[in-house]
Write a protein that holds these residues in place. Sequence first.
Motif, PDB file in Angstrom:
ATOM      1  N   UNK A 157      -4.827  -7.948   4.688  1.00  7.81           N
ATOM      2  CA  UNK A 157      -3.376  -8.125   4.666  1.00  7.81           C
ATOM      3  C   UNK A 157      -2.671  -7.260   5.704  1.00  7.81           C
ATOM      4  N   UNK A 158      -3.371  -6.259   6.255  1.00 12.00           N
ATOM      5  CA  UNK A 158      -2.768  -5.355   7.234  1.00 12.00           C
ATOM      6  C   UNK A 158      -1.704  -4.455   6.633  1.00 12.00           C
ATOM      7  N   UNK A 159      -2.006  -3.913   5.443  1.00  4.93           N
ATOM      8  CA  UNK A 159      -1.017  -3.082   4.769  1.00  4.93           C
ATOM      9  C   UNK A 159      -1.665  -1.983   3.933  1.00  4.93           C
ATOM     10  N   UNK A 190      -0.924   7.281  -6.516  1.00  5.03           N
ATOM     11  CA  UNK A 190      -2.357   7.142  -6.768  1.00  5.03           C
ATOM     12  C   UNK A 190      -3.129   7.042  -5.466  1.00  5.03           C
ATOM     13  N   UNK A 191      -4.354   6.610  -5.566  1.00  5.98           N
ATOM     14  CA  UNK A 191      -5.206   6.479  -4.381  1.00  5.98           C
ATOM     15  C   UNK A 191      -4.622   5.426  -3.443  1.00  5.98           C
ATOM     16  N   UNK A 192      -4.315   5.855  -2.248  1.00  9.30           N
ATOM     17  CA  UNK A 192      -3.765   4.951  -1.243  1.00  9.30           C
ATOM     18  C   UNK A 192      -4.921   4.342  -0.469  1.00  9.30           C
ATOM     19  N   UNK A 193      -4.854   3.032  -0.269  1.00  9.90           N
ATOM     20  CA  UNK A 193      -5.911   2.384   0.505  1.00  9.90           C
ATOM     21  C   UNK A 193      -5.295   1.439   1.516  1.00  9.90           C
ATOM     22  N   UNK A 194      -6.086   1.110   2.535  1.00 11.35           N
ATOM     23  CA  UNK A 194      -5.613   0.181   3.552  1.00 11.35           C
ATOM     24  C   UNK A 194      -6.302  -1.157   3.335  1.00 11.35           C
ATOM     25  N   UNK A 224       2.900  -1.533   1.952  1.00 14.57           N
ATOM     26  CA  UNK A 224       3.624  -1.221   3.180  1.00 14.57           C
ATOM     27  C   UNK A 224       2.831  -1.784   4.351  1.00 14.57           C
ATOM     28  N   UNK A 225       3.358  -2.825   5.000  1.00 14.64           N
ATOM     29  CA  UNK A 225       2.688  -3.441   6.143  1.00 14.64           C
ATOM     30  C   UNK A 225       2.824  -2.536   7.363  1.00 14.64           C
ATOM     31  N   UNK A 226       1.678  -2.062   7.859  1.00 10.32           N
ATOM     32  CA  UNK A 226       1.664  -1.153   9.005  1.00 10.32           C
ATOM     33  C   UNK A 226       0.251  -1.128   9.603  1.00 10.32           C
TER      34      UNK A 226
END
Length: 102
Positions: free
Chosen positions: A17-19, A9-13, A39-41
């Motif tokens: 949380x920094x992920x 689905x729609x990926x968001x940052x 995914x923390x990145x």
Amino acid sequence: MTEMTTQIGEMRYNAAEGQFEALVTFHTDAGRLRVASSFAAPVTTQPDAAERVLVSRALASLDQEGTLQARTMPLPSERVRRTRAAVAERRGLGWLSLFRAA
């Protein structure tokens, strides 16, 4: 063997949380299974790399306790259709099975 297609689905940052976060949908014969994945990145991570990690983490978390999941039945258009011969055979003398002894 069950075939499974995957859709992200729609990926968001999430800056707090920094992920990266997304809802990953697995399409199976039994219906759709949606799994929340994170995914923390750093925000500078390439989107395609983040997508691959989100999908792989969602797949790995399918059998884990406490994973946020949602299951839905397949749509009528997604269901496996039976041939007319199979349907006719089932209608034939199948009603007799109602009277068999336990």
